[in-house]
Design a protein around this motif. Sequence first.
Motif, PDB file in Angstrom:
ATOM      1  N   PRO A  10      24.444  27.665  50.475  1.00 47.19           N
ATOM      2  CA  PRO A  10      23.553  27.394  49.335  1.00 47.19           C
ATOM      3  C   PRO A  10      23.196  28.656  48.571  1.00 47.19           C
ATOM      4  O   PRO A  10      23.313  29.758  49.102  1.00 47.19           O
ATOM      5  CB  PRO A  10      22.318  26.811  50.021  1.00 47.19           C
ATOM      6  CG  PRO A  10      22.274  27.513  51.356  1.00 47.19           C
ATOM      7  CD  PRO A  10      23.714  27.682  51.759  1.00 47.19           C
ATOM      8  N   ARG A  11      22.770  28.478  47.326  1.00 47.24           N
ATOM      9  CA  ARG A  11      22.267  29.559  46.496  1.00 47.24           C
ATOM     10  C   ARG A  11      20.925  29.121  45.922  1.00 47.24           C
ATOM     11  O   ARG A  11      20.834  28.704  44.769  1.00 47.24           O
ATOM     12  CB  ARG A  11      23.251  29.860  45.377  1.00 47.24           C
ATOM     13  CG  ARG A  11      24.473  30.667  45.754  1.00 47.24           C
ATOM     14  CD  ARG A  11      24.137  32.136  45.990  1.00 47.24           C
ATOM     15  NE  ARG A  11      23.482  32.702  44.827  1.00 47.24           N
ATOM     16  CZ  ARG A  11      24.139  33.145  43.732  1.00 47.24           C
ATOM     17  NH1 ARG A  11      25.447  33.094  43.684  1.00 47.24           N
ATOM     18  NH2 ARG A  11      23.461  33.642  42.698  1.00 47.24           N
ATOM     19  N   ASP A  34      33.095  28.777  50.869  1.00 47.53           N
ATOM     20  CA  ASP A  34      32.440  28.089  51.984  1.00 47.53           C
ATOM     21  C   ASP A  34      33.383  28.031  53.188  1.00 47.53           C
ATOM     22  O   ASP A  34      34.587  27.773  53.047  1.00 47.53           O
ATOM     23  CB  ASP A  34      32.049  26.661  51.581  1.00 47.53           C
ATOM     24  CG  ASP A  34      30.825  26.622  50.688  1.00 47.53           C
ATOM     25  OD1 ASP A  34      30.210  27.681  50.470  1.00 47.53           O
ATOM     26  OD2 ASP A  34      30.482  25.527  50.194  1.00 47.53           O
ATOM     27  N   GLY A  35      32.818  28.263  54.363  1.00 50.52           N
ATOM     28  CA  GLY A  35      33.609  28.227  55.592  1.00 50.52           C
ATOM     29  C   GLY A  35      34.208  29.557  55.984  1.00 50.52           C
ATOM     30  O   GLY A  35      34.724  29.703  57.102  1.00 50.52           O
ATOM     31  N   MET A  36      34.147  30.545  55.099  1.00 48.48           N
ATOM     32  CA  MET A  36      34.693  31.860  55.407  1.00 48.48           C
ATOM     33  C   MET A  36      33.640  32.723  56.093  1.00 48.48           C
ATOM     34  O   MET A  36      32.452  32.640  55.779  1.00 48.48           O
ATOM     35  CB  MET A  36      35.171  32.555  54.121  1.00 48.48           C
ATOM     36  CG  MET A  36      36.318  31.839  53.430  1.00 48.48           C
ATOM     37  SD  MET A  36      36.857  32.674  51.900  1.00 48.48           S
ATOM     38  CE  MET A  36      37.581  34.181  52.559  1.00 48.48           C
ATOM     39  N   THR A  37      34.071  33.535  57.025  1.00 43.76           N
ATOM     40  CA  THR A  37      33.167  34.480  57.666  1.00 43.76           C
ATOM     41  C   THR A  37      32.962  35.683  56.749  1.00 43.76           C
ATOM     42  O   THR A  37      33.689  35.870  55.762  1.00 43.76           O
ATOM     43  CB  THR A  37      33.729  34.960  59.002  1.00 43.76           C
ATOM     44  OG1 THR A  37      34.916  35.743  58.751  1.00 43.76           O
ATOM     45  CG2 THR A  37      34.079  33.790  59.911  1.00 43.76           C
ATOM     46  N   ARG A  38      31.985  36.512  57.096  1.00 44.10           N
ATOM     47  CA  ARG A  38      31.759  37.730  56.302  1.00 44.10           C
ATOM     48  C   ARG A  38      32.982  38.626  56.352  1.00 44.10           C
ATOM     49  O   ARG A  38      33.325  39.278  55.353  1.00 44.10           O
ATOM     50  CB  ARG A  38      30.515  38.468  56.832  1.00 44.10           C
ATOM     51  CG  ARG A  38      30.133  39.684  55.996  1.00 44.10           C
ATOM     52  CD  ARG A  38      29.752  39.280  54.596  1.00 44.10           C
ATOM     53  NE  ARG A  38      29.511  40.405  53.718  1.00 44.10           N
ATOM     54  CZ  ARG A  38      30.459  41.070  53.069  1.00 44.10           C
ATOM     55  NH1 ARG A  38      31.740  40.721  53.204  1.00 44.10           N
ATOM     56  NH2 ARG A  38      30.139  42.071  52.274  1.00 44.10           N
ATOM     57  N   SER A  59      22.881  35.146  51.883  1.00 47.75           N
ATOM     58  CA  SER A  59      22.035  36.147  52.541  1.00 47.75           C
ATOM     59  C   SER A  59      21.300  37.036  51.553  1.00 47.75           C
ATOM     60  O   SER A  59      20.379  37.769  51.930  1.00 47.75           O
ATOM     61  CB  SER A  59      22.902  37.025  53.448  1.00 47.75           C
ATOM     62  OG  SER A  59      23.829  37.776  52.678  1.00 47.75           O
ATOM     63  N   GLY A  60      21.703  36.994  50.284  1.00 45.07           N
ATOM     64  CA  GLY A  60      21.137  37.877  49.278  1.00 45.07           C
ATOM     65  C   GLY A  60      21.974  39.116  49.024  1.00 45.07           C
ATOM     66  O   GLY A  60      21.657  39.924  48.150  1.00 45.07           O
ATOM     67  N   GLU A  61      23.057  39.252  49.758  1.00 45.09           N
ATOM     68  CA  GLU A  61      23.956  40.398  49.588  1.00 45.09           C
ATOM     69  C   GLU A  61      24.877  40.163  48.390  1.00 45.09           C
ATOM     70  O   GLU A  61      25.430  39.076  48.222  1.00 45.09           O
ATOM     71  CB  GLU A  61      24.796  40.589  50.849  1.00 45.09           C
ATOM     72  CG  GLU A  61      25.794  41.738  50.760  1.00 45.09           C
ATOM     73  CD  GLU A  61      26.711  41.813  51.970  1.00 45.09           C
ATOM     74  OE1 GLU A  61      27.528  42.742  52.024  1.00 45.09           O
ATOM     75  OE2 GLU A  61      26.618  40.928  52.844  1.00 45.09           O
TER      76      GLU A  61
END
Length: 216
Positions: A10-11, A34-38, A59-61
């Motif tokens: 979400p945003r 969506d579904g991807m890791t960092r 996360s805000g990053e």
Amino acid sequence: MPVFVIGQAPRPDLAAEIEAAAPGLSITMRGALDGMTRADIAAIKPRDGADTLFTMLPSGEGVSISKEAVTQRMRTLLETTPGPVLLACTGTFKGLPERPGLVQPSAVLNGLAEALLPRGRLGLFVPLPEQAATLGASRARDGLTLSVVALRPHSDGTTRAAAMAEMAKQEPDLVLLDCISYTRQDKAAAVAALACPVLLSVAVAARAAASLLPEP
């Protein structure tokens, strides 16, 4: 209405801006990543300025990602979602399905800017310096002079004020906050610092998307 972000959902920050611009517009948000890791996201680095997109993660990053990689994943989302869709990015995308009701903010913003400013100086705030050439080229047309200033979305007040002062020196006739992640706070700072109208991309895009839906 489906809203597709170039990063991940979400945003809540973006949802709040859409709600403020188009009260009552019901949205469902999905992300191309969506579904991807960092680690997965870190691996899709831009090749160059033309391949660079900027997005905020849940996360805000803030991260830079490959436009080509996003386009491929966005195409899949669009192919499986009927009806009107708001693509939440001001970049210009090639290779997406051609379909009625797909709101691409870049085209909407270009049309509005041309109507409001047939000739003169257009000021652009863009997230990253390396995007200046590409985003500037996407707004260029006969009769227009461009002034481009980099301002990372969600910057602190000091950084924002410095960018506004830099733009003010260029004396633009119209200014576009050229990223969906800019906020009403950014527009308020621009309006206070600049002697010209200011367009907030997310607000323009949200209102264009809302106009496609039946009246309540």
